[in-house]
Design an enzyme around this catalytic site. Structure first.
Site, PDB file in Angstrom:
ATOM      1  N   CYS A   1      16.831  45.612  92.097  1.00  0.00           N
ATOM      2  CA  CYS A   1      17.182  44.300  91.533  1.00  0.00           C
ATOM      3  C   CYS A   1      16.116  43.251  91.850  1.00  0.00           C
ATOM      4  O   CYS A   1      15.963  42.825  93.006  1.00  0.00           O
ATOM      5  CB  CYS A   1      18.545  43.866  92.081  1.00  0.00           C
ATOM      6  SG  CYS A   1      19.005  42.163  91.688  1.00  0.00           S
TER       7      CYS A   1
ATOM      8  N   CYS B   1      17.405  39.885  93.196  1.00  0.00           N
ATOM      9  CA  CYS B   1      17.869  40.058  94.577  1.00  0.00           C
ATOM     10  C   CYS B   1      16.711  39.891  95.559  1.00  0.00           C
ATOM     11  O   CYS B   1      16.855  39.281  96.628  1.00  0.00           O
ATOM     12  CB  CYS B   1      18.489  41.437  94.779  1.00  0.00           C
ATOM     13  SG  CYS B   1      19.964  41.744  93.782  1.00  0.00           S
TER      14      CYS B   1
END
Length: 303
Positions: free
Chosen positions: A39, A42
Site C-alpha cells: 500500500c 500507507c
C-alpha cells in the site's frame, strides 16, 4: 470477540490483538494503523503516525500497526474496506476514526481533543500531579517577595523536569525579581520552540519587559509633586508608574497608568494602556487582581 468456531490462525490473531491493543487500551489511547506492505499511501502516512505517536507516548498514546494481509480476521472485525485505516481505541472500543488525518498537525489536533475527553493514564499526568505542589510553593514564595527561595525551588524542580513551561516561567520571573534579567532571558531562549509558545512563557516575557522598562526613581515625591502640579503631565505620571513598578507597588503603578488612559487614552500611541496590558500579563491573566483592573480599564475605555 468470540472464538467459537474459529480457526487456530484466527484465534491467534485475536489473542495477539488482545495483548497488543485491548489490554493496553484499559488505561492508554491505542492508535491502530491498518496497513499493508503493498500500500503506497500507507507508506506515506506511516512515518507521520509513528512520529506523532512517539511524541505523544508520555501522554499515554501507544501505536499498534496491523498488517491486513497477516491479520485479515481482525481487519474484517473492524470492517476495514480500504487502507490506510486508522482507529483510536480506548477500553477495548474504537472511539475515533483518524483515517482522514494526513498531516502531523491534523493528527495532533485530533489526538489533543481525545486526550481532553478521555481519562487516559500517562506518565505526563502522573508527573504533573507530582510537581504541582512544588510549583505552587515556588509561586507562593514569589508572591511573598522571597525571590531567592522561589528561584531555589524552581531550580530544583527544573532538574527533575527540564523544559517545562510553568517551571521555566517561574525561574525566569524569580531571576527577574532579583534583577538578573540577562539570565532570565537566557532561560527562555534555551526552551524548545513548542514550549516557548506556552502562555506561561508569555507571562515571564512580560515580567522581563516590565523590569526593563521600570526605572527606579531616586525620590518619588519629586515626581508626585510634578503630577500634582499638572495632572495632565502624562510624561511625569508615566515616570511615576515606572518608579512604583520598580518598587513593587503594582497597585500604585496600575492607578497611575489607568489615570493616563482616563485623561488621554491615545497618549504616546496608547503607551499607558500597552504598559497596563504588559503588567496584567506579568501578574497572570487569571489572577483576581488582574480581573479587577481589567474591569476598571474596560469601564474607562467604553464609558
Amino acid at each position: 470477540m468470540a472464538t467459537l468456531g474459529l480457526s487456530d490462525t484466527e484465534k491467534a490473531q485475536i489473542e495477539e490483538f488482545r495483548q497488543d491493543v485491548v489490554e493496553p487500551s484499559r488505561t492508554q489511547l491505542v492508535i491502530v494503523d491498518f496497513w499493508a506492505e503493498w500500500c503506497g499511501p500507507c507508506k506515506q502516512l506511516g512515518p507521520v503516525i509513528e512520529k506523532v505517536c512517539a511524541d505523544y507516548a508520555s501522554k499515554g498514546v501507544k501505536l499498534v500497526k496491523v498488517d491486513v494481509d497477516q491479520n485479515g480476521f481482525i481487519a474484517s472485525q473492524f470492517r476495514v474496506q480500504s487502507i490506510p485505516t486508522v482507529y483510536a481505541v480506548f477500553q477495548g472500543q474504537p472511539v475515533a476514526d483518524l483515517s482522514q488525518a494526513r498531516t502531523e498537525g491534523q493528527l495532533k489536533q485530533m489526538l489533543d481533543q481525545l486526550l481532553k475527553q478521555l481519562p487516559i493514564e500517562s506518565e505526563e499526568k502522573s508527573q504533573a500531579l507530582e510537581i504541582a505542589p512544588l510549583i505552587a510553593m515556588g509561586e507562593e514564595s514569589l508572591a511573598a517577595g522571597d525571590a531567592e527561595r522561589a528561584l531555589s525551588i524552581f531550580d530544583q524542580i527544573d532538574a527533575m523536569v527540564p523544559d517545562h513551561a510553568e517551571i521555566a516561567s517561574g525561574r525566569a520571573r524569580a531571576l527577574t525579581a532579583l534583577g538578573r534579567l540577562d539570565e532570565a532571558e537566557a532561560v527562555l531562549a534555551a526552551l524548545p520552540a513548542e514550549v516557548a509558545k506556552d502562555q506561561a512563557i508569555d507571562r515571564a516575557r512580560a515580567a522581563i519587559a516590565l523590569a526593563r522598562d521600570a526605572r527606579p526613581v531616586a525620590d518619588l515625591s519629586v515626581v508626585e509633586a510634578k503630577v500634582a502640579a499638572d495632572p495632565d503631565d502624562h510624561e511625569a505620571r508615566f515616570e511615576l508608574a515606572g518608579g512604583l513598578m520598580a518598587n513593587g507597588d503594582r497597585d500604585g503603578a496600575a492607578e497611575a497608568l489607568l489615570e493616563i488612559v482616563r485623561r488621554d487614552r491615545e497618549w504616546h500611541e496608547g503607551a499607558a494602556r500597552a504598559q497596563l496590558l504588559t503588567l496584567f500579563e506579568a501578574v497572570g491573566l487569571e489572577d483576581p487582581w488582574v480581573s479587577a483592573q481589567r474591569r476598571r480599564l474596560s469601564q474607562i475605555l467604553f464609558a
